[in-house]
Design an enzyme around this catalytic site. Structure first.
Site, PDB file in Angstrom:
ATOM      1  N   THR A  97      39.663  39.298  47.056  1.00 43.57           N
ATOM      2  CA  THR A  97      39.892  40.720  46.759  1.00 43.57           C
ATOM      3  C   THR A  97      38.899  41.522  47.589  1.00 43.57           C
ATOM      4  O   THR A  97      37.683  41.426  47.374  1.00 43.57           O
ATOM      5  CB  THR A  97      39.661  41.017  45.265  1.00 43.57           C
ATOM      6  OG1 THR A  97      40.555  40.219  44.493  1.00 43.57           O
ATOM      7  CG2 THR A  97      39.922  42.486  44.965  1.00 43.57           C
ATOM      8  N   LYS A 172      46.591  45.256  44.283  1.00 44.30           N
ATOM      9  CA  LYS A 172      45.577  44.631  43.405  1.00 44.30           C
ATOM     10  C   LYS A 172      44.644  45.698  42.810  1.00 44.30           C
ATOM     11  O   LYS A 172      44.372  45.706  41.610  1.00 44.30           O
ATOM     12  CB  LYS A 172      44.788  43.613  44.241  1.00 44.30           C
ATOM     13  CG  LYS A 172      43.531  43.068  43.605  1.00 44.30           C
ATOM     14  CD  LYS A 172      43.808  42.006  42.579  1.00 44.30           C
ATOM     15  CE  LYS A 172      42.518  41.548  41.923  1.00 44.30           C
ATOM     16  NZ  LYS A 172      42.719  40.689  40.790  1.00 44.30           N
ATOM     17  N   LYS A 247      33.571  45.613  40.424  1.00 44.10           N
ATOM     18  CA  LYS A 247      33.832  45.464  41.865  1.00 44.10           C
ATOM     19  C   LYS A 247      35.199  46.074  42.228  1.00 44.10           C
ATOM     20  O   LYS A 247      35.324  46.834  43.179  1.00 44.10           O
ATOM     21  CB  LYS A 247      33.802  43.972  42.235  1.00 44.10           C
ATOM     22  CG  LYS A 247      34.220  43.683  43.662  1.00 44.10           C
ATOM     23  CD  LYS A 247      34.471  42.199  43.913  1.00 44.10           C
ATOM     24  CE  LYS A 247      35.366  42.045  45.128  1.00 44.10           C
ATOM     25  NZ  LYS A 247      35.798  40.681  45.381  1.00 44.10           N
TER      26      LYS A 247
HETATM   27  P1  NAD Z   1      33.140  32.401  43.471  1.00 43.85           P
HETATM   28  O1  NAD Z   1      31.867  33.098  43.723  1.00 43.85           O
HETATM   29  O2  NAD Z   1      33.267  31.446  42.340  1.00 43.85           O
HETATM   30  O3  NAD Z   1      33.593  31.619  44.801  1.00 43.85           O
HETATM   31  C1  NAD Z   1      33.360  32.076  46.104  1.00 43.85           C
HETATM   32  C2  NAD Z   1      32.971  30.865  46.953  1.00 43.85           C
HETATM   33  O4  NAD Z   1      32.802  31.284  48.300  1.00 43.85           O
HETATM   34  C3  NAD Z   1      31.640  30.222  46.520  1.00 43.85           C
HETATM   35  O5  NAD Z   1      31.849  28.845  46.265  1.00 43.85           O
HETATM   36  C4  NAD Z   1      30.727  30.465  47.713  1.00 43.85           C
HETATM   37  O6  NAD Z   1      29.795  29.410  47.920  1.00 43.85           O
HETATM   38  C5  NAD Z   1      31.725  30.555  48.843  1.00 43.85           C
HETATM   39  N1  NAD Z   1      31.207  31.255  50.020  1.00 43.85           N
HETATM   40  C6  NAD Z   1      30.556  32.432  50.098  1.00 43.85           C
HETATM   41  N2  NAD Z   1      30.263  32.739  51.365  1.00 43.85           N
HETATM   42  C7  NAD Z   1      30.745  31.724  52.119  1.00 43.85           C
HETATM   43  C8  NAD Z   1      30.748  31.451  53.508  1.00 43.85           C
HETATM   44  N3  NAD Z   1      30.199  32.295  54.391  1.00 43.85           N
HETATM   45  N4  NAD Z   1      31.319  30.306  53.930  1.00 43.85           N
HETATM   46  C9  NAD Z   1      31.882  29.450  53.051  1.00 43.85           C
HETATM   47  N5  NAD Z   1      31.916  29.650  51.727  1.00 43.85           N
HETATM   48  C10 NAD Z   1      31.347  30.772  51.267  1.00 43.85           C
HETATM   49  O7  NAD Z   1      34.231  33.571  43.345  1.00 43.85           O
HETATM   50  P2  NAD Z   1      35.696  33.460  42.686  1.00 43.85           P
HETATM   51  O8  NAD Z   1      35.629  33.775  41.249  1.00 43.85           O
HETATM   52  O9  NAD Z   1      36.336  32.201  43.151  1.00 43.85           O
HETATM   53  O10 NAD Z   1      36.406  34.716  43.394  1.00 43.85           O
HETATM   54  C11 NAD Z   1      36.849  34.676  44.746  1.00 43.85           C
HETATM   55  C12 NAD Z   1      37.656  35.949  45.012  1.00 43.85           C
HETATM   56  O11 NAD Z   1      38.754  36.007  44.110  1.00 43.85           O
HETATM   57  C13 NAD Z   1      36.852  37.244  44.830  1.00 43.85           C
HETATM   58  O12 NAD Z   1      37.212  38.141  45.850  1.00 43.85           O
HETATM   59  C14 NAD Z   1      37.306  37.742  43.465  1.00 43.85           C
HETATM   60  O13 NAD Z   1      37.217  39.158  43.357  1.00 43.85           O
HETATM   61  C15 NAD Z   1      38.760  37.271  43.442  1.00 43.85           C
HETATM   62  N6  NAD Z   1      39.316  37.064  42.084  1.00 43.85           N
HETATM   63  C16 NAD Z   1      38.621  36.381  41.141  1.00 43.85           C
HETATM   64  C17 NAD Z   1      39.175  36.211  39.878  1.00 43.85           C
HETATM   65  C18 NAD Z   1      38.427  35.449  38.796  1.00 43.85           C
HETATM   66  O14 NAD Z   1      38.851  35.540  37.636  1.00 43.85           O
HETATM   67  N7  NAD Z   1      37.376  34.715  39.119  1.00 43.85           N
HETATM   68  C19 NAD Z   1      40.438  36.726  39.572  1.00 43.85           C
HETATM   69  C20 NAD Z   1      41.144  37.384  40.581  1.00 43.85           C
HETATM   70  C21 NAD Z   1      40.576  37.554  41.838  1.00 43.85           C
END
Ligand code: NAD
Length: 297
Positions: A97, A172, A247
């Site tokens: 997102t 979204k 966010k």
């Molecule tokens: P998260 O923090 O659990 O996962 C993100 C991952 O990206 C982490 O494992 C981190 O180590 C990795 N990362 C960060 N920088 C990196 C890089 N340069 N290279 C490689 N890996 C890297 O976050 P999430 O909950 O999985 O959310 C991911 C996206 O999905 C976000 O944009 C969030 O807004 C969106 N989202 C989340 C949810 C939810 O309920 N968690 C729901 C809908 C949308």
């Protein structure tokens, strides 16, 4: 047909999404900065990539699920990014997102190098990612959407083409602005009912079949009791964390300012979630805003 998929960002959402692609028979090469995320991928049957360059040079499809726009920029642009190293014609799918303008910028940069790219943010949370029941809101050309659809259908139940590049992100943030505003509205009503001596269950029974009905009330009720599965019954353990809601509300406000749209309730919702997060609520489920409004957070 089985493809080699490079998956970048194997966190709470990306990890289970990648696992579903593996279950569907695809070869998944994964990259993340966190070791435990890579261990979990291997356990699920995937392979570690040495880095973005190695991943991009082998993948037919690249999927990214990263925290925010800055991470997506870092992964896609630059000499050691996806665009400089991907196989000719590779399909690029960013499910993070992020803001609409960045999504459009990345898709244009991809198109210049001959890569179809879609923004495909999701709704449905960690449970939806694990169950493969996410909703994907997709922005991109018709051709890019048609190519992405079979992969998204493995990870989700609903895949909607929202229009050109950036329109997935637009959908979204508009949806989550509705959700943030409606959760505050429902929570205010429960707090007022308490003050007036009206039982929460009574308000639920009446409003869930009256004109106050909405998803925040009938699928995610912010007070314990009426819906046993809602986070309110589990000490507001997320679910969907308040900091994530903040966010998305901030992204909606940036987009509203940039486009000149009047969103006074969206602005108020962002301000309230900001106060709630700054007072220690950031890790709680977003429905815990009811405690903040009650003065008991
Ligand atoms: P998260 O923090 O659990 O996962 C993100 C991952 O990206 C982490 O494992 C981190 O180590 C990795 N990362 C960060 N920088 C990196 C890089 N340069 N290279 C490689 N890996 C890297 O976050 P999430 O909950 O999985 O959310 C991911 C996206 O999905 C976000 O944009 C969030 O807004 C969106 N989202 C989340 C949810 C939810 O309920 N968690 C729901 C809908 C949308």
């Amino acid at each position: 047909m089985a493809a080699t998929i490079g998956f970048i960002g194997l966190g709470n959402m990306g990890g289970p999404m990648a696992a579903n692609l593996i279950k569907a028979g695809h070869r998944v090469l994964g990259f993340d900065l966190a070791e435990p995320a890579l261990d979990a991928l291997e356990k699920a049957g995937g392979e570690r990539a040495g880095g973005v360059v190695a991943l991009a040079s082998e993948a037919d499809v690249v999927v990214s699920m990263l925290p925010a726009g800055a991470h997506v920029r870092k992964i896609y642009l630059g000499d050691d990014g996806v665009l400089a190293n991907a196989k000719a014609g590779a399909l690029l799918i960013d499910s993070s997102t992020i803001d609409v303008d960045s999504a459009r910028t990345f898709a244009a940069a991809a198109a210049e190098r001959g890569f179809p790219m879609v923004d495909a943010p999701v709704s449905g949370g960690v449970a939806g990612a694990a169950a493969g029941t996410l909703t994907f809101m997709v922005g991109g050309t018709d051709d890019a959407f048609e190519r992405a659809k079979p992969y998204l259908a493995v990870m989700g139940k609903t895949v909607v083409h929202a229009g050109g590049s950036g329109n997935g992100q637009a959908a979204k943030i508009c949806n989550n602005m509705i959700l943030g505003i409606s959760m505050i509205g429902v929570s205010e009503a429960f707090v007022l009912a308490e003050r007036l001596g009206l039982e929460a269950q009574k308000l639920f029974d009446i409003s869930s079949t009256a004109s106050g009905q909405c998803w925040s009330l009938t699928s995610y009720c912010p007070v314990p009791g009426p819906l046993p599965a809602s986070p309110a019954n589990n000490d507001y353990t997320p679910g969907f964390a308040a900091e994530m809601m903040l966010k998305d509300l901030k992204l909606a406000q940036e987009a509203a300012h940039a486009s000149g749209a009047a969103t006074p309730l969206g602005a108020e919702a962002a301000a309230l979630y900001s106060l709630f997060c700054n007072s220690g609520g950031e890790g709680a489920d977003f429905s815990a805003i009811v405690k903040f409004l009650r003065g008991s957070a």
